[in-house]
Design a protein around this motif. Structure first.
Motif, mmCIF file in Angstrom:
data_model
loop_
_atom_site.group_PDB
_atom_site.id
_atom_site.type_symbol
_atom_site.label_atom_id
_atom_site.label_comp_id
_atom_site.label_asym_id
_atom_site.label_seq_id
_atom_site.Cartn_x
_atom_site.Cartn_y
_atom_site.Cartn_z
ATOM 1 N N VAL A 72 0.883 -1.590 0.173
ATOM 2 C CA VAL A 72 0.167 0.023 0.234
ATOM 3 C C VAL A 72 0.700 1.367 0.368
ATOM 4 C CG1 VAL A 72 -2.037 1.567 1.628
ATOM 5 C CG2 VAL A 72 -1.936 -1.459 0.814
ATOM 6 N N VAL A 73 2.305 1.495 1.047
ATOM 7 C CA VAL A 73 2.860 2.485 0.666
ATOM 8 C C VAL A 73 3.660 2.543 -0.485
ATOM 9 C CG1 VAL A 73 5.097 3.410 1.520
ATOM 10 C CG2 VAL A 73 2.979 2.182 2.953
ATOM 11 N N HIS A 75 2.608 5.867 -3.541
ATOM 12 C CA HIS A 75 4.346 6.835 -3.887
ATOM 13 C C HIS A 75 4.076 7.538 -2.431
ATOM 14 C CE1 HIS A 75 4.278 4.987 -7.945
ATOM 15 N NE2 HIS A 75 2.676 5.611 -7.695
ATOM 16 N N ALA A 76 4.617 7.154 -1.125
ATOM 17 C CA ALA A 76 4.480 7.524 0.055
ATOM 18 C C ALA A 76 6.189 7.402 0.354
ATOM 19 C CB ALA A 76 3.864 6.783 1.576
ATOM 20 N N GLU A 77 6.714 8.139 1.433
ATOM 21 C CA GLU A 77 7.849 8.449 0.750
ATOM 22 C C GLU A 77 7.528 8.293 2.558
ATOM 23 O OE1 GLU A 77 10.902 11.835 0.480
ATOM 24 O OE2 GLU A 77 9.467 10.890 -1.150
ATOM 25 N N ALA A 89 13.616 1.771 6.813
ATOM 26 C CA ALA A 89 12.284 1.097 6.252
ATOM 27 C C ALA A 89 11.933 0.167 5.696
ATOM 28 C CB ALA A 89 10.854 2.520 5.126
ATOM 29 N N PRO A 90 13.189 0.029 4.776
ATOM 30 C CA PRO A 90 13.154 -1.516 3.910
ATOM 31 C C PRO A 90 13.482 -2.193 5.603
ATOM 32 C CG PRO A 90 14.376 0.492 2.996
ATOM 33 C CD PRO A 90 13.508 1.170 3.993
ATOM 34 N N ALA A 91 14.307 -1.895 5.705
ATOM 35 C CA ALA A 91 15.338 -2.670 6.779
ATOM 36 C C ALA A 91 13.518 -2.969 7.935
ATOM 37 C CB ALA A 91 16.194 -1.617 8.098
ATOM 38 N N VAL A 92 12.959 -2.143 8.677
ATOM 39 C CA VAL A 92 11.965 -2.404 9.447
ATOM 40 C C VAL A 92 11.420 -3.192 8.268
ATOM 41 C CG1 VAL A 92 9.421 -1.285 10.278
ATOM 42 C CG2 VAL A 92 12.004 0.075 10.758
ATOM 43 N N ALA A 93 10.859 -2.715 7.654
ATOM 44 C CA ALA A 93 9.535 -4.187 6.256
ATOM 45 C C ALA A 93 10.117 -5.484 6.041
ATOM 46 C CB ALA A 93 9.556 -3.479 5.039
ATOM 47 N N LEU A 94 11.686 -5.284 6.385
ATOM 48 C CA LEU A 94 11.684 -6.741 6.361
ATOM 49 C C LEU A 94 12.109 -7.781 8.000
ATOM 50 C CD1 LEU A 94 14.312 -8.782 5.092
ATOM 51 C CD2 LEU A 94 16.245 -7.430 5.569
ATOM 52 N N ALA A 122 13.837 -5.503 -0.953
ATOM 53 C CA ALA A 122 14.974 -4.685 -2.375
ATOM 54 C C ALA A 122 13.564 -4.061 -2.694
ATOM 55 C CB ALA A 122 14.753 -5.756 -2.890
ATOM 56 N N ALA A 123 12.321 -3.851 -2.803
ATOM 57 C CA ALA A 123 11.354 -3.016 -3.550
ATOM 58 C C ALA A 123 12.115 -1.579 -2.382
ATOM 59 C CB ALA A 123 9.877 -2.931 -3.094
ATOM 60 N N GLY A 124 11.489 -1.787 -1.401
ATOM 61 C CA GLY A 124 11.365 -0.682 -0.107
ATOM 62 C C GLY A 124 12.692 0.590 -1.073
ATOM 63 N N LYS A 125 14.547 -0.063 -1.076
ATOM 64 C CA LYS A 125 15.446 0.731 -2.084
ATOM 65 C C LYS A 125 14.682 1.503 -2.887
ATOM 66 C CE LYS A 125 17.878 -0.926 0.583
ATOM 67 N NZ LYS A 125 19.172 -0.585 1.395
ATOM 68 N N LYS A 126 13.793 0.931 -2.987
ATOM 69 C CA LYS A 126 13.181 1.676 -4.803
ATOM 70 C C LYS A 126 11.700 2.631 -4.358
ATOM 71 C CE LYS A 126 15.624 -0.779 -8.172
ATOM 72 N NZ LYS A 126 15.182 -2.354 -8.652
ATOM 73 N N ALA A 127 11.329 3.366 -3.131
ATOM 74 C CA ALA A 127 10.194 3.569 -2.371
ATOM 75 C C ALA A 127 9.389 2.732 -2.701
ATOM 76 C CB ALA A 127 9.904 4.658 -3.099
ATOM 77 N N PHE A 128 9.288 1.667 -2.110
ATOM 78 C CA PHE A 128 8.774 0.094 -2.313
ATOM 79 C C PHE A 128 8.331 -0.053 -3.533
ATOM 80 C CE2 PHE A 128 9.407 0.928 2.380
ATOM 81 C CZ PHE A 128 9.744 -0.821 2.796
#
Ligand SMILES: Nc1nc2c(c(=O)[nH]1)N[C@H]1C(S)=C(S)[C@@H](COP(=O)(O)OP(=O)(O)OC[C@H]3O[C@@H](n4cnc5c(=O)[nH]c(N)nc54)[C@H](O)[C@@H]3O)O[C@H]1N2
Ligand SMILES: Nc1nc2c(c(=O)[nH]1)N[C@H]1C(S)=C(S)[C@@H](COP(=O)(O)OP(=O)(O)OC[C@H]3O[C@@H](n4cnc5c(=O)[nH]c(N)nc54)[C@H](O)[C@@H]3O)O[C@H]1N2
Ligand code: SF4
Ligand code: SF4
Ligand code: SF4
Ligand code: SF4
Ligand code: SF4
Ligand SMILES: [Mo]
Lengths: 282, 810, 205
Positions: free
Chosen positions: A169-170, A174-176, A181-186, A244-250
């Motif tokens: 959803v993030v 296109h939410a910044e 964040a990627p680490a948290v998501a991971l 990985a997606a997190g690195k590109k703004a999910f």
């Protein structure tokens, strides 16, 4: 006794509904840590339709499973005594709360602390729902299911699936997000996968000790470790994709794939779980 | 009917009075309708009413069916719930088959219209077209006349009618009709009991003698059964299986069952099972005799008073001095100089030597001892001898002719003797053994008295040219060796005309020229006495459940139509009597004859009651022959019971045995392993394959009832040891093969069968192409059985089969 | 409150399945459904001696059972709607107007009794032939048994035999406190026994 596929509708329900619910944990993070501006918040609120749809799809699965959905309102009669009623009520409590949140949010009636507080409550309710999903299978006469591990794995699946879906959803909005964040998501996703795997794996490991007249529970689903592995792999892959997606703004494209992958993993595990149905006696 | 030593106990007359009460509950139908006794009363739509009928197929029973009928259809069945419901009371409770009659009545396999074999097709091709009754009857009448004129009445044969056995009608209308027109060649013996009835009883006791039912059993006594399975094949709620169960509990009788398979009597019942290799009972008896002799447990006084041929002293004069007594045979001084020790018997029967010795002592010490046999044992090659051997065992311990005993043969039954439709006199006297009808088609005049047991003539004049099958599935299901049989039937130059008259399209229909659709007994008027499977005296009255459906017609009326065409209607119908008239007349005659002994209701009362039942009290009398053997001799050559039979000694000299009959005719009941015995197994055919009468069917009748198939499937029992060796798991699809043919079925791995033996129920519907390898997909065991026949009785030996079991994929 | 129950005398039962057939007929059950089960259990081994003879300690026994109309029913406890309920006569039955067909009763019952009939839209089960019983009659299965191995009645008047059924393949009676009393036969194996196996799988599954 069957392969578990006769409960496919239930598997759809227990895959999608908790996943949709637990995505609010990621949303909570997105709002609390991401501090979106009004425009972004609006986009996030619109895309919150996705978890809502996923949840609804889950409930449709549950409905499909019923031989007579028209009587479904009767389920409140069993609240307190029937674990199934409790599960449905927990799901509805979450759904109603989420709906209220969503309507208020879309109407722009939520701001700052209220929204964050609401999201934290929803996160807790989502986990409570997952707990009740597991509890629904703890019946004294079904020794293979009658273990807290049924709860543990549901909580894990909810967290794993919900995290991936929430960050999807993030991405869609296109939410910044903050750098971490990627680490948290991971981390969240992996914790979910780990908890799910521990729950499911420990359940599988305990099957040897359970028998009825037809034989050992260990023989119920010969490929059960394969299903376990499928879940674990899917879970890790989805978590990785999320990172990985997190690195590109999910990136939404990545995240949709991740969602599908994690849902498949959970669904497979759920089918395995239903395949482990075995009564005390017959 | 077998002999009985029963008397009736009038106090236990039980009226089946459930009708009115149940009706009240079912909606208060006017009770006067019940007593009309005439045409089917009219009931408003949706109203449920009870019509009394009974199950009657060839299980030997006629259990009460209280049919709840609604909108012209059977809604559900109750059985006998009148009278004494307690354990020990008599109620003709139907078994699972009778209770499942609804899907049978409404089966998609029912015959609805007359059919004829399609032009240009061969028998077995299975192509039929619907015709009118007129065409069917015209054809039958004209073929009858043609064949009678061309070949004579001896060329006409009416097959047995076991499918409708318990009835005043059966296939008697055909006999009645044909007898008015010059008659037909008839049969003796049966598939059931040919060897015991024609190869044992006449030579041991002169005729069936001394048989008592389980009701005679005394407190704490011993029952020894050879291949008898009353809880599988006498299953009614007032039947022998029940009687045995009651005696076991109330009189604490001990039961030993000697059988290759664990019968239902030995499951929960706490009866002992002694597993035996099939076909070896005569060897077991010899081993038992040896031990009885060694332990001084033979009743010499009894033997010397009542029995011929046990030892030298009791041999007939002209047979003395030849070491031909049974004693000589057993002790190793007989013709073969082999001592029949328990160890010898155990090497053949596979029963441990110690168990044989102990069994001998148990039998020798038990007074009274009820020694009996079922009919499975005598359906083996050399079943004549096996059957006589068990009778000899009972004689050796003097356990016959008095309460607590039977003859060593079958068990007895009481019952009311109800006459069936009179058939008149048959001008043709020649008889053939029942089992040899296919040979009588194929070989005709080659069948002789000395070789094939033809009676009342030295040989047949002509082969069978017209075959009437009413109520049997003999052509392609129940007769030994289907492939052999249907090869003969396929050749239209042999048997020229075949009628199959049935209720269902069995495989036999595929071999007929004309197929006629019958009403079942529940769909027409019926009257029957309680049978062997109901160990009581009783009458059941049957009324049609509903109007005939489709173009089904019952046999008496149909033969009447034939009689019109053949110009003998008045004689046939005794001036226009209907089926129902006959029921009434025969019942009234019974009432007149038996009125002194029984308190019988009138016919109309009986119809309203549906059924009535008397319990039977066992006679405490000793048989007259035992009381005074000189004044009351048996009808044997020597007037005594015979272990050595002079009649058979004579046959042994004159009869010519078939080359294929590896069996011998022996005056004493020696063990002679027939063809395809346990001794004949090979690597190719390493198993004995045995079939039996299972609870799920009555032969092929009911065998297509899906409910019964679900709850009692056709499966090949295989011992776990054999299963492992053959790589077969429970419920695997397997192929059974013998030299005769091959069939597909399902495996059941079970401890209930002795290793080395496969057992499979008989009766399943044959389903195989008429050409090619003819593998049967229907699990019909007669695909495997052979044409074994027994030397004395010419009865079937079709239980003797060797073969192979293999797993098949799919 | 009356509590009805069943009594089964395993020493009389011959495994004939007439009880099951009669129930199927009366309730017009489809082929794959039965309210009464007759399980055939067997165990033991065969041993061949050096002389080729066989001995066996094998055994076979039957257990015929339907719904046990338990004091502590697993089915009612899990039922979300209360459709599965215990009546005044102690018989457990389905209120078809309330049932949603969720199948939880089917999953939970350790006697394999309720079953969701999707065509009918609710679960179905042995109701002890309640309407017959109310009319003063016996259940169909009980009247059908040719061996008089089945009895039915108020538990205080019912034969108690060896007590509440504690025999394979049934659960230990402590699980649901079944109103199913049994007289065991010599071959009987206790609940939970793993030395016997179901011998008639194709028939009961
Ligand atoms: N391998 C093997 N073969 C055997 C035996 C065995 O043990 N093993 N047993 C033998 C014995 S003892 C016997 S008695 C025979 C029995 O064999 P059959 O005499 O053939 O008896 P069923 O197989 O019952 O067939 C009876 C036929 O009657 C039909 N029928 C039933 N009711 C009616 C009715 O009301 N009207 C008409 N017209 N037809 C009806 C049925 O549909 C069926 O086709 O089988 C023998 N065959
Ligand atoms: N359920 C049911 N009942 C029936 C029938 C039916 O088809 N189904 N048919 C009826 C008819 S017509 C008849 S004739 C009778 C038949 O009654 P039977 O002929 O007595 O029945 P079978 O099952 O052939 O054999 C009885 C037992 O003998 C055993 N047996 C076979 N060979 C041997 C042997 O060599 N030695 C020993 N010791 N035992 C052996 C079998 O395993 C079986 O358990 O049943 C009648 N009752
Ligand atoms: S015992 Fe025979 S007559 Fe009685 S119901 Fe069964 S099959 Fe019919
Ligand atoms: S009807 Fe009676 S004897 Fe037959 S299986 Fe049922 S309980 Fe057992
Ligand atoms: S046997 Fe099963 S269905 Fe019947 S009351 Fe007990 S738990 Fe419920
Ligand atoms: S299927 Fe019906 S009776 Fe069974 S638990 Fe669900 S709602 Fe209750
Ligand atoms: S009580 Fe009625 S419903 Fe229950 S098993 Fe017996 S016949 Fe069937
Ligand atoms: Mo027979």
């Amino acid at each position: 006794m069957g392969s578990g596929f006769e409960h496919a509708a239930l598997a759809v329900f227990t895959t999608l509904a908790p996943m949709g619910a637990a995505s609010f944990i990621a949303l909570a993070y997105a709002f609390v840590a991401g501090k979106p501006d009004a425009e972004t918040a609006k986009r996030l609120d619109r895309w919150t339709a996705v978890p809502a749809i996923v949840m609804v799809a889950g409930f449709v699965g549950a409905f499909m499973h019923l031989a007579n959905p028209l009587n479904a309102f009767g389920v409140f009669a069993g609240v307190g005594s029937s674990p199934l009623s409790n599960e449905i009520v927990a799901g509805l409590v979450f759904a109603v709360a989420a709906l209220v949140y969503w309507v208020l949010a879309l109407a722009g009636k939520l701001s700052g602390g209220a929204r964050n507080g609401f999201l934290v409550v929803l996160s807790v309710l989502a986990l409570v729902f997952a707990v009740f999903c597991g509890l629904a299978y703890m019946m004294g006469t079904i020794p293979t299911w009658n273990t807290p591990l049924s709860i543990v794995q549901m909580v894990g699946y909810a967290l794993a699936g919900g995290t991936v879906l929430g960050f999807c959803v993030v991405g869609l909005a296109h939410a910044e997000m903050p750098k971490g964040a990627p680490a948290v998501a991971l981390a969240l996703a992996l914790v979910g996968v780990l908890v799910g795997a521990v729950g499911f794996g420990a359940q599988i490991a305990g099957l040897d000790a359970i028998r009825n007249i037809w034989g050992s529970a260990a023989a119920l689903v010969p490929a059960i470790w394969g299903l376990f592995g499928t879940f674990a792999v899917c879970g890790i892959v989805a978590a990785g994709l999320t990172y990985a997606a997190g690195k590109k703004a999910f990136s939404p494209a990545f995240m949709i794939v991740a969602c599908v992958v994690v849902a498949i993993g959970i669904f497979v595990a759920r089918i395995g779980f239903y395949g482990l149905y075995m009564g005390v006696a017959l | 009917m077998l002999d009985t030593s029963m008397t009736l106990n009038r106090r236990t007359f039980v009226k089946a009075t459930g009708a009115l009460g149940a009706l009240a509950a079912a909606g208060g139908v006017a009770s006067s309708a019940l007593f009309s006794g005439g045409a089917e009363p009219a009931f408003a739509d949706g109203e449920e009413h009870i019509v009394w009928s009974h199950c009657h197929v060839n299980c030997g029973g006629a259990c009460v069916l209280q049919c709840h009928v609604k909108d012209g259809e059977l809604a559900y069945v109750e059985s006998d719930n009148a009278g004494d419901a307690s354990f020990g009371g008599v109620q003709a409770r139907a078994c699972l088959r009778g209770r499942s009659i609804r899907p049978w009545l409404g089966s998609a396999d029912r015959l609805n219209y007359p059919m004829k074999r399609a032009q240009g097709t061969k028998r077995g091709d299975g192509q039929y077209e619907r015709i009118s009754w007129d065409e069917a009857l015209d054809t039958i009448a004209s073929e009858f006349t043609r064949i009678k004129e061309k070949y004579g009445n001896e060329a006409i044969f009416i097959q047995e009618c076991s499918g409708v056995e318990q009835n005043i009608m059966m296939n008697n209308p055909f006999f009645r009709l044909f007898n008015l027109l010059g008659g037909e060649v008839t049969r003796y013996g049966s598939y059931s009991s040919a060897s015991i009835s024609f190869g044992a009883y006449p030579y041991v006791y002169g005729k069936s003698w001394g048989n008592r039912s389980f009701k005679t059993l005394q407190d704490d006594q011993l029952v020894v059964m050879f291949g008898f399975a009353p809880n599988d094949m006498r299953m009614a709620g007032d039947g022998p299986g029940y009687d045995l169960n009651v005696a076991r509990e109330k009189k604490r009788v001990r039961i030993i069952n000697i059988d290759p398979r664990r019968t239902e009597t030995c499951t929960n019942l706490g009866a002992e099972w002694i597993p035996i290799v099939p076909g070896t009972d005569a060897a077991l008896v010899a081993g038992l005799a040896h031990e009885l002799i060694e332990s001084n447990l033979v009743d010499l006084e009894f033997l010397h008073t009542y029995v011929t041929g046990f030892d030298e002293d009791t041999m007939p004069e002209d047979a003395k001095g030849k070491n031909a007594s049974y004693y000589d045979y057993v002790m190793g001084t007989g013709y073969d100089k082999v001592e029949k020790t328990p160890a010898w018997a155990s090497s053949i029967t596979r029963i441990p030597e110690e168990r044989i010795k102990r069994l001998a002592r148990e039998i020798g010490e038990a007074k009274p001892c009820f020694i009996c046999q079922g009919l499975g044992m005598q359906r083996h090659a050399n079943g004549d001898n096996a059957s006589r051997a068990v009778m000899a065992l009972a004689l050796m311990v003097g356990q016959v002719g008095k309460p607590g005993t039977t003859s060593g043969g079958t068990i007895g039954n009481g019952g009311i003797g109800l006459d069936s439709l009179p058939t008149g006199t048959n001008p043709v006297k020649t008889k053939i053994p029942q089992y040899l009808w296919p040979e009588a088609i194929r070989d005709g005049a080659k069948l002789t008295r000395e070789h094939d047991g033809v009676q009342n003539a030295d040989a047949l004049k002509v082969g069978i040219k017209m075959l009437v099958n009413y109520g049997n599935n003999m052509m392609a299901n129940q007769n030994g060796d289907i492939n052999f049989t249907t090869d003969i039937l396929r050749d239209e130059s042999l048997c020229e005309f075949i009628v199959q008259y049935d209720v269902a399209w069995t495989d036999s229909c595929n071999w007929a020229d004309i197929v006629l659709p019958d009403l079942t007994p529940q769909e027409t008027y019926s009257l029957t006495a309680a049978g062997e499977t109901n160990d009581v005296a009783g009458i059941r009255f049957g009324q049609p459940l509903y109007e005939p459906k489709f173009e089904r017609r019952e046999v008496y009326e149909v033969c009447g139509e034939l009689a019109r065409r053949l110009g003998v209607y008045d004689e046939y119908s005794a001036g226009g009597m209907t089926r129902e008239d006959w029921c009434r007349k025969l019942y009234d005659e019974l009432r007149e004859d038996a009125g002194a002994d029984y308190d019988l209701p009138t016919y109309d009362e009986g119809v309203a009651m549906g059924a009535f039942t008397y319990d039977i009290e066992p006679s405490a009398k000793v048989d007259p022959f035992i009381e005074d053997p000189v004044a009351n001799p048996l009808k044997t050559a020597t007037g005594k019971a015979q272990i050595f039979s002079p009649e058979i000694a004579e046959m042994a000299k004159t009869w010519k045995l078939d080359e294929s009959e590896k069996n011998a005719i022996t005056p004493i009941p020696t063990y002679v392993p027939g063809p395809d015995s346990a001794e004949d197994v090979t690597d190719e055919y390493p198993f004995q394959i045995l079939d039996y009468h299972c609870k799920g069917t009555t032969h092929s009748t009911y065998a297509h009832n899906p409910v019964l198939n679900k709850i009692t499937p056709f499966q090949a029992w295989i011992n776990p040891i054999d299963a492992e060796r053959m790589g077969i798991a429970d419920l695997d699809r397997v192929r059974l093969t013998s030299a005769q043919g091959s069939m597909i079925t399902q495996a059941r791995v079970t401890n209930r069968v002795i290793p080395g033996v496969i057992v499979h129920p008989q009766g399943a519907w044959h389903r195989a192409p008429a050409e090619g390898d003819r593998t049967d997909e229907g699990s019909c065991t007669n695909t495997l059985t052979s044409r074994q026949r027994n030397p004395i009785s010419k009865g079937t030996g079709q239980h003797s089969v060797i073969g192979m079991i293999e797993k098949v994929e799919g | 409150m009356t509590q009805y129950g069943f009594y089964f005398d395993a020493t009389r039962c011959t495994g004939c399945k007439t009880c099951e057939a009669a129930c199927r007929d009366y309730h017009d059950l489809p082929l794959d459904l039965t309210y009464r089960h007759v399980y055939e259990l067997e165990g033991g081994t065969w041993i061949q001696a050096a002389d080729g003879t066989w001995t066996t300690d094998s055994y076979t026994f039957y257990t015929s059972f339907a719904c046990s109309h338990c004091d502590d029913p697993a089915c009612t406890q899990v039922c979300p709607t209360g459709a599965m309920h215990k009546g005044d006569d102690g018989l457990v039955s389905v209120d078809t107007h309330r049932c949603i067909g969720c199948g939880y009763c089917e999953l939970a019952c350790p006697y394999g009794n309720p079953h969701v009939d999707r065509d009918k839209g609710h679960s179905v089960k042995c109701d002890g032939c309640a309407s017959r019983v109310a009319a003063g009659e016996q259940p169909v299965c009980v009247e059908a048994c040719s061996m008089r191995a089945l009895e039915f009645g108020p538990v205080e008047k019912l034969n108690q035999g060896d007590g509440r059924a504690a025999v394979a393949p049934l659960p230990d009676p402590s699980v649901t406190t079944p109103n199913f009393y049994i007289k065991n036969c010599a071959a009987a194996q206790p609940s939970g026994s793993t030395s016997c196996v179901v011998a008639n799988e194709a028939e009961v599954k």
